[in-house]
Structure formats: structure tokens, C-alpha cells
Design a protein around this motif. Structure first.
Motif, mmCIF file in Angstrom:
data_model
loop_
_atom_site.group_PDB
_atom_site.id
_atom_site.type_symbol
_atom_site.label_atom_id
_atom_site.label_comp_id
_atom_site.label_asym_id
_atom_site.label_seq_id
_atom_site.Cartn_x
_atom_site.Cartn_y
_atom_site.Cartn_z
ATOM 1 N N VAL A 122 108.073 40.929 67.273
ATOM 2 C CA VAL A 122 107.489 40.624 65.965
ATOM 3 C C VAL A 122 105.983 40.845 65.980
ATOM 4 O O VAL A 122 105.401 41.349 65.015
ATOM 5 C CB VAL A 122 107.817 39.178 65.548
ATOM 6 N N LYS A 123 105.325 40.476 67.071
ATOM 7 C CA LYS A 123 103.860 40.531 67.107
ATOM 8 C C LYS A 123 103.318 41.811 67.726
ATOM 9 O O LYS A 123 102.113 42.065 67.673
ATOM 10 C CB LYS A 123 103.299 39.325 67.854
ATOM 11 N N ARG A 124 104.184 42.631 68.301
ATOM 12 C CA ARG A 124 103.727 43.833 69.008
ATOM 13 C C ARG A 124 102.830 44.708 68.136
ATOM 14 O O ARG A 124 101.750 45.131 68.562
ATOM 15 C CB ARG A 124 104.931 44.644 69.486
ATOM 16 N N THR A 125 103.252 45.010 66.920
ATOM 17 C CA THR A 125 102.483 45.901 66.049
ATOM 18 C C THR A 125 101.138 45.293 65.697
ATOM 19 O O THR A 125 100.112 45.984 65.665
ATOM 20 C CB THR A 125 103.279 46.209 64.771
ATOM 21 N N VAL A 126 101.132 43.989 65.420
ATOM 22 C CA VAL A 126 99.878 43.306 65.085
ATOM 23 C C VAL A 126 98.944 43.303 66.292
ATOM 24 O O VAL A 126 97.741 43.569 66.166
ATOM 25 C CB VAL A 126 100.166 41.872 64.612
ATOM 26 N N PHE A 127 99.467 43.020 67.478
ATOM 27 C CA PHE A 127 98.651 43.033 68.690
ATOM 28 C C PHE A 127 98.075 44.427 68.934
ATOM 29 O O PHE A 127 96.897 44.574 69.310
ATOM 30 C CB PHE A 127 99.492 42.604 69.890
ATOM 31 N N THR A 128 98.885 45.447 68.732
ATOM 32 C CA THR A 128 98.413 46.819 68.953
ATOM 33 C C THR A 128 97.298 47.170 67.984
ATOM 34 O O THR A 128 96.301 47.803 68.359
ATOM 35 C CB THR A 128 99.580 47.807 68.810
ATOM 36 N N GLU A 129 97.455 46.760 66.736
ATOM 37 C CA GLU A 129 96.401 47.005 65.746
ATOM 38 C C GLU A 129 95.137 46.244 66.095
ATOM 39 O O GLU A 129 94.024 46.769 65.978
ATOM 40 C CB GLU A 129 96.899 46.604 64.357
ATOM 41 N N ALA A 159 94.081 45.442 69.007
ATOM 42 C CA ALA A 159 93.435 46.046 70.175
ATOM 43 C C ALA A 159 92.461 47.147 69.773
ATOM 44 O O ALA A 159 91.543 47.472 70.533
ATOM 45 C CB ALA A 159 94.491 46.607 71.123
ATOM 46 N N GLU A 160 92.620 47.708 68.583
ATOM 47 C CA GLU A 160 91.733 48.769 68.105
ATOM 48 C C GLU A 160 90.471 48.229 67.448
ATOM 49 O O GLU A 160 89.611 49.001 67.038
ATOM 50 C CB GLU A 160 92.497 49.656 67.116
ATOM 51 N N VAL A 161 90.357 46.886 67.355
ATOM 52 C CA VAL A 161 89.202 46.248 66.709
ATOM 53 C C VAL A 161 88.491 45.396 67.765
ATOM 54 O O VAL A 161 88.954 44.293 68.085
ATOM 55 C CB VAL A 161 89.646 45.367 65.521
ATOM 56 N N PRO A 162 87.380 45.865 68.335
ATOM 57 C CA PRO A 162 86.719 45.115 69.407
ATOM 58 C C PRO A 162 86.410 43.662 69.065
ATOM 59 O O PRO A 162 86.490 42.789 69.940
ATOM 60 C CB PRO A 162 85.430 45.914 69.644
ATOM 61 N N ALA A 163 86.097 43.386 67.804
ATOM 62 C CA ALA A 163 85.771 42.011 67.417
ATOM 63 C C ALA A 163 86.961 41.072 67.564
ATOM 64 O O ALA A 163 86.784 39.844 67.594
ATOM 65 C CB ALA A 163 85.267 41.985 65.975
ATOM 66 N N LEU A 164 88.167 41.628 67.677
ATOM 67 C CA LEU A 164 89.371 40.801 67.798
ATOM 68 C C LEU A 164 89.851 40.651 69.236
ATOM 69 O O LEU A 164 90.836 39.949 69.492
ATOM 70 C CB LEU A 164 90.497 41.397 66.950
ATOM 71 N N HIS A 165 89.168 41.289 70.180
ATOM 72 C CA HIS A 165 89.660 41.288 71.553
ATOM 73 C C HIS A 165 89.728 39.895 72.167
ATOM 74 O O HIS A 165 90.676 39.586 72.907
ATOM 75 C CB HIS A 165 88.797 42.208 72.418
ATOM 76 N N ALA A 166 88.761 39.037 71.879
ATOM 77 C CA ALA A 166 88.767 37.690 72.468
ATOM 78 C C ALA A 166 89.982 36.900 71.985
ATOM 79 O O ALA A 166 90.680 36.258 72.776
ATOM 80 C CB ALA A 166 87.478 36.957 72.119
ATOM 81 N N ALA A 167 90.254 36.954 70.676
ATOM 82 C CA ALA A 167 91.408 36.233 70.132
ATOM 83 C C ALA A 167 92.714 36.857 70.607
ATOM 84 O O ALA A 167 93.680 36.152 70.900
ATOM 85 C CB ALA A 167 91.344 36.227 68.606
ATOM 86 N N LEU A 168 92.745 38.179 70.685
ATOM 87 C CA LEU A 168 93.942 38.856 71.166
ATOM 88 C C LEU A 168 94.239 38.464 72.610
ATOM 89 O O LEU A 168 95.401 38.233 72.976
ATOM 90 C CB LEU A 168 93.766 40.371 71.055
ATOM 91 N N HIS A 194 91.173 41.559 58.625
ATOM 92 C CA HIS A 194 90.956 41.501 60.078
ATOM 93 C C HIS A 194 89.960 40.415 60.465
ATOM 94 O O HIS A 194 90.094 39.799 61.537
ATOM 95 C CB HIS A 194 90.454 42.853 60.578
ATOM 96 N N SER A 195 88.989 40.165 59.625
ATOM 97 C CA SER A 195 87.963 39.166 59.951
ATOM 98 C C SER A 195 88.556 37.764 60.094
ATOM 99 O O SER A 195 87.925 36.880 60.671
ATOM 100 C CB SER A 195 86.871 39.161 58.877
ATOM 101 N N HIS A 196 89.770 37.566 59.577
ATOM 102 C CA HIS A 196 90.408 36.260 59.672
ATOM 103 C C HIS A 196 91.689 36.303 60.501
ATOM 104 O O HIS A 196 92.514 35.392 60.414
ATOM 105 C CB HIS A 196 90.698 35.714 58.272
ATOM 106 N N TRP A 197 91.818 37.314 61.316
ATOM 107 C CA TRP A 197 92.953 37.375 62.235
ATOM 108 C C TRP A 197 92.793 36.507 63.483
ATOM 109 O O TRP A 197 93.794 36.192 64.129
ATOM 110 C CB TRP A 197 93.189 38.832 62.673
ATOM 111 N N PRO A 198 91.575 36.133 63.918
ATOM 112 C CA PRO A 198 91.463 35.421 65.196
ATOM 113 C C PRO A 198 92.369 34.207 65.341
ATOM 114 O O PRO A 198 93.006 34.026 66.384
ATOM 115 C CB PRO A 198 89.979 35.038 65.250
ATOM 116 N N ARG A 199 92.443 33.329 64.332
ATOM 117 C CA ARG A 199 93.298 32.150 64.460
ATOM 118 C C ARG A 199 94.775 32.546 64.532
ATOM 119 O O ARG A 199 95.561 31.912 65.223
ATOM 120 C CB ARG A 199 93.062 31.191 63.296
ATOM 121 N N LEU A 200 95.138 33.588 63.800
ATOM 122 C CA LEU A 200 96.517 34.071 63.831
ATOM 123 C C LEU A 200 96.869 34.588 65.221
ATOM 124 O O LEU A 200 97.927 34.275 65.769
ATOM 125 C CB LEU A 200 96.683 35.182 62.797
ATOM 126 N N LEU A 201 95.982 35.365 65.806
ATOM 127 C CA LEU A 201 96.229 35.944 67.130
ATOM 128 C C LEU A 201 96.247 34.873 68.212
ATOM 129 O O LEU A 201 97.103 34.884 69.106
ATOM 130 C CB LEU A 201 95.163 36.989 67.439
#
Length: 345
Positions: free
Chosen positions: A160-167, A169-178, A143-150
């Protein structure tokens, strides 16, 4: 989402050599090929467009490009790696995806930035490739390296991305990239989105950036406003799009975005759906024009609608609503009559 795999090793190290050997490629052969590419030059002096491989196995070519990219990160290098991907078997393709994961995890930053751009342009904008690459990357990256992917996921098909986006959303640190990924789903040239699901997802995350939050609020609560000009009805038997006509239109207010299938609404009634933005019309085809005053800054769009709706849609102010979004917004109107905005500041 695909099952989790181990994080890939750093490119060029001992574990990387082992994975390369499992692919059937000898690191020494790759180093020899890279030496030929360099031919006494530094990596900074190599123009990828001037490099040619003659009768070299695809795995060796791919590994050579990957090593060169580590020293000279550029889109040109990754473009030629993508050429290898296009003709590769499933094992080499899986290995190439793993190299992108390694670039995003281990960097250095210029390498990771280049990888993000290359994924966005060459893989995510091609639906068939995105279906293969995006879930695999998500499964290999922590998860720590998902920002560039998102952030680069705008063109990836929503399914394709729905499940990844939903996951995410449960990690506040990823909200900006999401939030950037959702914005790209609306605003990228090849963005792909389910507007209603995106609106619901936004209700569960915090978007701190004011401009980004404003863009997302607009995209999920308001129509795209258009001003239309002339309508063109094609009568030619060679016309390949029965049940549709062409409509001149330009964005009249707000941020431009393009969601295929958006409903064209006049006075609360749907009169057609946008199917092709900036349609390349062959004027040699037999056609009729609904004449109206000239419209400046327009481009031609294909609209799926009965021909009798051409007169209604010509020379009008129009609302373009992504499918289902208008009904979703109406269901969430608050007691004051304003669209409810649950985005947290």
C-alpha cells in the motif's frame, strides 16, 4: 497511488460547512449537538468517555467529534470518531479521511500531532483500513505535509505504501520522515516491510540522523540474532497449525525487530520461518518438548518447519533473516568482504 484531490478546507470554516452540507449534514445541527455535549463547560472540561449520543445521525456525531477535537485534541476523541468510521458508509468514511487530512494540513500543532497518533494506532495498524485511508490521505496532502503521514506509516502494508515511499524518495525534504517510516516498517510492533525493497529504497535517500541511519543499516544488512531454548512439538488433533512447532527464543544482540516470515538460519542453511512472535500456547494441548537448559528472558514463537528441524533449532544461536534479504546482502558484498553501505551521511 490514488489520484490527487484538492487540499481539504480548514475545519469549522465556510468551505468546511459546504462540504458538510454535501454530506447531508447541517452545521447548525452539529453546533446544537456540540452545545449539548459542552452543557456550559469548556471543551477542556469534557471527558470524551462520558459523552453519549442517543439516536443522532452518524454524520452529525462524526462532525461533532471533529469540532470537539479541534478544541480538545486527544486520542479519546479520535477513538470515538473511529467507532463512527467502523459502521459508516463510503461517503461518510471519505469525509472522515478528509478531516484527518485537514488536521494534518491546518493544525494547529497539537491537533496535527493527535491526528498522526490516531491514524497510526486506529487506522494504519488495521490492514483493511490502512488500504483505504493511507492512499487517500497521500492524494489529498501536498508534499509539504507528508512528513507526519510518512513517519506514522510503519504498520501500513508495504504494497500500500510502496508507491508513496518511492515518490517521497524523490523529494529530499521528505527524506527524514521517509527514513522514520521505513524504520517503523521494521521496528514497529505491527511494522510491515519488504526488506529487500526497503534496502534498495534506502540507497536513494539521505539519512542525516546518526542513530536512525544506524538502525536502518542494521535492519537492511544484518539478521536479527537469537538464542533459542526448548522446542515444543504439538501432537494434539486440535492443533490448528500443522507443519509448524514452537520454539523458545530471545534476542541475543542488536535491536529487536519482528518481520513475519523471517528465515531461521544455522550455519548458512535455512531450517524454518518465523510465523508468530510470542505465541499464546495452550499447554493443555498434547505436546512433546525437546529438553534443553533453561533460557532466561525468552518468549515462545511459532516456526513453520518440518518436525525433524526442531532438534536442530533448539538450544542454538540463530540468525533470523527477512525473506530475500540474505541473498540481497550477499549480492552486494564489496571486494573487502563487507556489506556495502551506500547510505549517505
Amino acid at each position: 497511488m490514488s489520484s490527487r484531490r484538492s487540499t481539504p478546507p480548514k475545519i469549522g470554516g465556510f468551505e468546511w460547512d459546504r462540504e458538510l452540507a454535501a454530506l447531508g449534514v447541517d452545521r447548525a445541527v452539529v453546533d446544537e449537538e456540540l452545545g449539548w455535549v459542552l452543557d456550559g463547560r469548556s471543551t477542556a472540561e469534557v471527558d470524551p468517555h462520558s459523552v453519549y449520543f442517543d439516536s443522532v445521525p452518524a454524520g452529525v456525531v462524526a462532525a461533532t467529534w471533529v469540532l470537539l477535537h479541534q478544541e480538545q485534541p486527544s486520542y479519546g476523541t479520535l477513538m470515538y470518531l473511529q467507532f463512527v468510521w467502523s459502521d459508516a458508509d463510503e461517503y461518510l468514511r471519505a469525509w472522515i479521511v478528509r478531516q484527518f487530512a485537514a488536521m494534518l494540513v491546518h493544525g494547529p500543532p497539537p491537533v496535527a500531532e493527535s491526528a498522526e497518533y490516531g491514524l497510526w494506532v486506529d487506522y494504519f495498524e488495521t490492514p483493511s483500513d490502512a488500504r483505504e485511508v493511507f492512499p487517500s490521505l497521500a492524494g489529498q496532502l501536498p508534499h509539504s505535509h507528508w512528513p507526519r503521514l510518512l513517519s506514522a506509516a510503519g504498520p501500513v502494508p508495504w504494497t500500500v505504501k510502496r508507491t508513496v515511499f518511492t515518490e517521497a524518495a524523490e523529494v529530499p525534504a521528505l527524506h527524514a520522515a521517509l527514513a522514520k517510516g521505513i524504520a517503523g516498517s521494521f521496528y514497529d510492533v505491527y511494522g510491515n516491510v519488504d526488506a529487500v525493497e526497503a534496502a534498495r529504497l534506502l540507497e536513494s535517500i539521505r539519512v542525516a540522523d546518526d542513530d536512525l541511519r544506524s538502525a536502518l543499516t542494521e535492519a537492511t544488512t544484518q539478521p536479527l540474532l537469537l538464542r533459542s531454548g526448548a522446542a515444543i512439538l504439538v501432537d494434539d488433533p486440535a492443533w490448528e497449525h500443522p507443519g509448524s512447532f514452537l520454539l523458545e527464543a530471545t534476542v541475543s544482540a542488536g535491536r529487536q525487530r519482528w518481520v513475519p516470515g523471517s528465515e531461521l538460519v544455522v550455519d548458512g542453511t535455512v531450517y524454518g520461518k518465523l510465523r508468530h512472535w510470542d505465541f499464546p500456547f495452550d499447554e493443555s494441548l498434547a505436546h512433546r518438548v525437546v529438553p534443553v537448559p533453561p533460557l532466561h528472558g525468552d518468549c515462545l514463537h511459532r516456526v513453520e518447519a518440518p518436525p525433524e528441524h526442531a532438534q536442530v533449532l533448539a538450544n542454538r544461536d540463530l540468525e533470523a533473516w527477512p525473506s530475500g534479504l540474505r541473498e540481497h546482502v550477499m549480492r552486494n558484498i564489496d571486494v573487502d568482504g563487507d556489506a556495502e553501505d551506500t547510505r549517505q551521511k
